[in-house]
Design a protein around this motif. Structure first.
Motif, PDB file in Angstrom:
ATOM      1  N   PRO A  17       0.704  -1.412  -0.111  1.00 48.55           N
ATOM      2  CA  PRO A  17       0.100  -0.038   0.092  1.00 48.55           C
ATOM      3  C   PRO A  17       1.016   1.380  -0.168  1.00 48.55           C
ATOM      4  CG  PRO A  17      -0.849  -1.540   1.388  1.00 48.55           C
ATOM      5  CD  PRO A  17       0.417  -2.111   1.111  1.00 48.55           C
ATOM      6  N   GLY A  18       1.691   1.390   0.922  1.00 47.30           N
ATOM      7  CA  GLY A  18       2.877   2.499   0.733  1.00 47.30           C
ATOM      8  C   GLY A  18       3.522   2.597  -0.608  1.00 47.30           C
ATOM      9  N   ALA A  19       3.759   1.522  -1.417  1.00 48.10           N
ATOM     10  CA  ALA A  19       4.457   1.810  -2.537  1.00 48.10           C
ATOM     11  C   ALA A  19       3.388   2.142  -3.552  1.00 48.10           C
ATOM     12  CB  ALA A  19       5.248   0.343  -3.001  1.00 48.10           C
ATOM     13  N   VAL A  20       2.185   1.726  -3.656  1.00 51.18           N
ATOM     14  CA  VAL A  20       1.243   2.356  -4.415  1.00 51.18           C
ATOM     15  C   VAL A  20       0.970   3.626  -4.233  1.00 51.18           C
ATOM     16  CG1 VAL A  20      -1.393   2.178  -4.866  1.00 51.18           C
ATOM     17  CG2 VAL A  20       0.006   0.159  -4.728  1.00 51.18           C
ATOM     18  N   ARG A  21       0.915   4.220  -2.837  1.00 52.14           N
ATOM     19  CA  ARG A  21       0.518   5.714  -2.596  1.00 52.14           C
ATOM     20  C   ARG A  21       1.976   6.362  -3.171  1.00 52.14           C
ATOM     21  NH1 ARG A  21      -1.494   3.927   2.318  1.00 52.14           N
ATOM     22  NH2 ARG A  21       0.574   3.990   3.342  1.00 52.14           N
ATOM     23  N   TRP A  22       3.252   6.090  -2.780  1.00 52.05           N
ATOM     24  CA  TRP A  22       4.334   6.847  -3.572  1.00 52.05           C
ATOM     25  C   TRP A  22       4.153   6.872  -5.062  1.00 52.05           C
ATOM     26  CZ3 TRP A  22       8.237   5.093  -6.694  1.00 52.05           C
ATOM     27  CH2 TRP A  22       9.244   6.151  -6.747  1.00 52.05           C
ATOM     28  N   THR A  23       3.865   5.741  -5.620  1.00 50.89           N
ATOM     29  CA  THR A  23       3.794   5.766  -7.381  1.00 50.89           C
ATOM     30  C   THR A  23       2.705   6.751  -7.629  1.00 50.89           C
ATOM     31  OG1 THR A  23       4.506   3.380  -7.105  1.00 50.89           O
ATOM     32  CG2 THR A  23       3.488   4.204  -9.178  1.00 50.89           C
ATOM     33  N   THR A  24       1.563   6.778  -7.025  1.00 54.47           N
ATOM     34  CA  THR A  24       0.446   7.542  -7.619  1.00 54.47           C
ATOM     35  C   THR A  24       0.930   9.151  -7.151  1.00 54.47           C
ATOM     36  OG1 THR A  24      -0.738   7.269  -5.417  1.00 54.47           O
ATOM     37  CG2 THR A  24      -1.476   5.862  -7.578  1.00 54.47           C
ATOM     38  N   ARG A  25       1.369   9.376  -6.005  1.00 50.63           N
ATOM     39  CA  ARG A  25       1.953  10.539  -5.638  1.00 50.63           C
ATOM     40  C   ARG A  25       2.997  11.182  -6.679  1.00 50.63           C
ATOM     41  NH1 ARG A  25       4.632  10.305  -0.992  1.00 50.63           N
ATOM     42  NH2 ARG A  25       2.573   9.219  -0.051  1.00 50.63           N
ATOM     43  N   SER A  26       3.836  10.165  -7.072  1.00 54.19           N
ATOM     44  CA  SER A  26       5.057  10.682  -8.012  1.00 54.19           C
ATOM     45  C   SER A  26       4.379  10.958  -9.348  1.00 54.19           C
ATOM     46  CB  SER A  26       5.826   9.503  -8.047  1.00 54.19           C
ATOM     47  OG  SER A  26       6.538   9.337  -6.790  1.00 54.19           O
ATOM     48  N   ARG A  28       1.290  11.680 -10.249  1.00 53.72           N
ATOM     49  CA  ARG A  28       0.474  13.164 -10.045  1.00 53.72           C
ATOM     50  C   ARG A  28       1.734  14.175  -9.994  1.00 53.72           C
ATOM     51  NH1 ARG A  28      -2.251  12.303  -5.460  1.00 53.72           N
ATOM     52  NH2 ARG A  28      -3.701  10.971  -6.608  1.00 53.72           N
ATOM     53  N   GLN A  29       2.592  14.205  -9.364  1.00 52.06           N
ATOM     54  CA  GLN A  29       3.894  15.178  -9.573  1.00 52.06           C
ATOM     55  C   GLN A  29       4.392  15.451 -11.021  1.00 52.06           C
ATOM     56  OE1 GLN A  29       6.593  14.494  -6.487  1.00 52.06           O
ATOM     57  NE2 GLN A  29       6.363  16.453  -5.418  1.00 52.06           N
ATOM     58  N   VAL A  30       4.643  14.417 -11.359  1.00 50.40           N
ATOM     59  CA  VAL A  30       4.992  14.496 -12.887  1.00 50.40           C
ATOM     60  C   VAL A  30       3.999  14.954 -13.717  1.00 50.40           C
ATOM     61  CG1 VAL A  30       5.855  12.962 -15.026  1.00 50.40           C
ATOM     62  CG2 VAL A  30       6.733  12.521 -12.649  1.00 50.40           C
ATOM     63  N   ARG A  31       2.900  14.872 -13.798  1.00 51.06           N
ATOM     64  CA  ARG A  31       1.887  15.384 -14.454  1.00 51.06           C
ATOM     65  C   ARG A  31       1.661  16.940 -14.140  1.00 51.06           C
ATOM     66  NH1 ARG A  31      -3.125  12.178 -14.152  1.00 51.06           N
ATOM     67  NH2 ARG A  31      -2.999  12.698 -11.934  1.00 51.06           N
ATOM     68  N   ASP A  32       1.819  17.332 -12.893  1.00 50.56           N
ATOM     69  CA  ASP A  32       1.620  18.448 -12.703  1.00 50.56           C
ATOM     70  C   ASP A  32       2.831  19.320 -13.088  1.00 50.56           C
ATOM     71  OD1 ASP A  32      -0.547  18.212 -11.365  1.00 50.56           O
ATOM     72  OD2 ASP A  32       0.252  17.988  -9.170  1.00 50.56           O
ATOM     73  N   TYR A  33       4.056  18.838 -12.954  1.00 46.70           N
ATOM     74  CA  TYR A  33       5.367  19.534 -13.708  1.00 46.70           C
ATOM     75  C   TYR A  33       5.117  19.487 -15.085  1.00 46.70           C
ATOM     76  CZ  TYR A  33       8.010  18.827  -9.244  1.00 46.70           C
ATOM     77  OH  TYR A  33       8.236  18.673  -8.102  1.00 46.70           O
ATOM     78  N   ALA A  34       4.754  18.587 -15.726  1.00 43.11           N
ATOM     79  CA  ALA A  34       4.407  18.917 -17.238  1.00 43.11           C
ATOM     80  C   ALA A  34       3.297  19.736 -17.474  1.00 43.11           C
ATOM     81  CB  ALA A  34       4.194  17.396 -17.706  1.00 43.11           C
ATOM     82  N   SER A  35       2.475  19.890 -16.969  1.00 43.78           N
ATOM     83  CA  SER A  35       1.129  20.792 -17.386  1.00 43.78           C
ATOM     84  C   SER A  35       1.897  22.142 -16.823  1.00 43.78           C
ATOM     85  CB  SER A  35       0.025  20.549 -16.561  1.00 43.78           C
ATOM     86  OG  SER A  35      -0.013  20.626 -15.211  1.00 43.78           O
ATOM     87  N   GLY A  36       2.594  22.256 -15.658  1.00 47.53           N
ATOM     88  CA  GLY A  36       3.129  23.576 -15.498  1.00 47.53           C
ATOM     89  C   GLY A  36       4.041  24.129 -16.353  1.00 47.53           C
ATOM     90  N   ALA A  37       4.933  23.255 -16.909  1.00 49.99           N
ATOM     91  CA  ALA A  37       6.011  23.616 -17.881  1.00 49.99           C
ATOM     92  C   ALA A  37       4.968  24.128 -19.197  1.00 49.99           C
ATOM     93  CB  ALA A  37       6.686  22.539 -18.434  1.00 49.99           C
ATOM     94  N   THR A  38       3.948  23.412 -19.688  1.00 54.69           N
ATOM     95  CA  THR A  38       3.408  23.812 -20.904  1.00 54.69           C
ATOM     96  C   THR A  38       2.804  25.083 -20.663  1.00 54.69           C
ATOM     97  OG1 THR A  38       2.734  21.601 -21.129  1.00 54.69           O
ATOM     98  CG2 THR A  38       1.491  23.028 -22.376  1.00 54.69           C
ATOM     99  N   ALA A  39       2.492  25.450 -19.509  1.00 58.03           N
ATOM    100  CA  ALA A  39       1.582  26.656 -19.262  1.00 58.03           C
ATOM    101  C   ALA A  39       2.675  27.835 -19.093  1.00 58.03           C
ATOM    102  CB  ALA A  39       0.969  26.533 -17.850  1.00 58.03           C
ATOM    103  N   GLN A  40       3.861  27.512 -18.774  1.00 66.24           N
ATOM    104  CA  GLN A  40       5.003  28.263 -18.797  1.00 66.24           C
ATOM    105  C   GLN A  40       5.406  28.809 -20.182  1.00 66.24           C
ATOM    106  OE1 GLN A  40       8.300  27.048 -16.485  1.00 66.24           O
ATOM    107  NE2 GLN A  40       9.327  29.006 -16.573  1.00 66.24           N
ATOM    108  N   LEU A  41       5.668  27.739 -20.917  1.00 67.21           N
ATOM    109  CA  LEU A  41       5.872  27.911 -22.332  1.00 67.21           C
ATOM    110  C   LEU A  41       4.899  28.815 -22.959  1.00 67.21           C
ATOM    111  CD1 LEU A  41       7.350  24.647 -23.745  1.00 67.21           C
ATOM    112  CD2 LEU A  41       8.480  26.958 -23.800  1.00 67.21           C
ATOM    113  N   LYS A  42       3.735  28.295 -22.715  1.00 72.38           N
ATOM    114  CA  LYS A  42       2.565  29.253 -23.448  1.00 72.38           C
ATOM    115  C   LYS A  42       2.582  30.664 -22.904  1.00 72.38           C
ATOM    116  CE  LYS A  42      -1.905  27.674 -24.506  1.00 72.38           C
ATOM    117  NZ  LYS A  42      -3.049  27.044 -24.041  1.00 72.38           N
TER     118      LYS A  42
END
Length: 128
Positions: A17-26, A28-42
């Motif tokens: 369960p801890g590994a699943v939580r860590w994977t989903t959190r990671s 989600r963080q990667v997706r947030d970084y990617a959308s933030g980078a896209t917004a910053q480029l825009k």
């Protein structure tokens, strides 16, 4: 399912369960970084960002083009009813060939056994 079983065997039921939580959190963080980078480029590129995206969108549209879709789009203005009418008028492929695969049912060619080690191939007198 296989990954879940492998993770259960490797990590054990206590740590899974801890590994699943860590994977989903990671993830989600990667997706947030990617959308933030896209917004910053825009924001930084402004209207030029859309100029960069247009050729990529055109390229993706071309990847999905087939001869039929090109004719439909450019010559028939998107109206593919002529193709649908032709498909309805044609007999079923199973009726034409006698099989459901759409291909004639030919017998398989006879496969000869391979040559043994140090065995000489037969000589074709007509070919020599």
């Amino acid at each position: 399912m296989i990954l879940l079983v492998a993770a259960l065997v490797i990590l054990g039921p206590e740590r899974l369960p801890g590994a699943v939580r860590w994977t989903t959190r990671s993830l989600r963080q990667v997706r947030d970084y990617a959308s933030g980078a896209t917004a910053q480029l825009k924001d930084e590129l402004g209207p030029e960002f859309e100029d960069l995206r247009k050729p990529l969108a055109d390229l993706n549209e071309l990847r999905g083009m087939t001869p039929r879709s090109m004719v439909t789009k450019h010559l028939l203005n998107g109206d593919d009813s002529i193709f649908r009418n032709m498909e309805d008028a044609l007999p079923d492929k199973k009726d034409l060939y006698g099989t459901s695969s759409g291909m004639p049912d030919y017998p398989m060619p006879k496969v000869e056994k391979p040559l043994e080690r140090n065995e000489r191939p037969p000589i074709d007198n007509d070919a020599t």
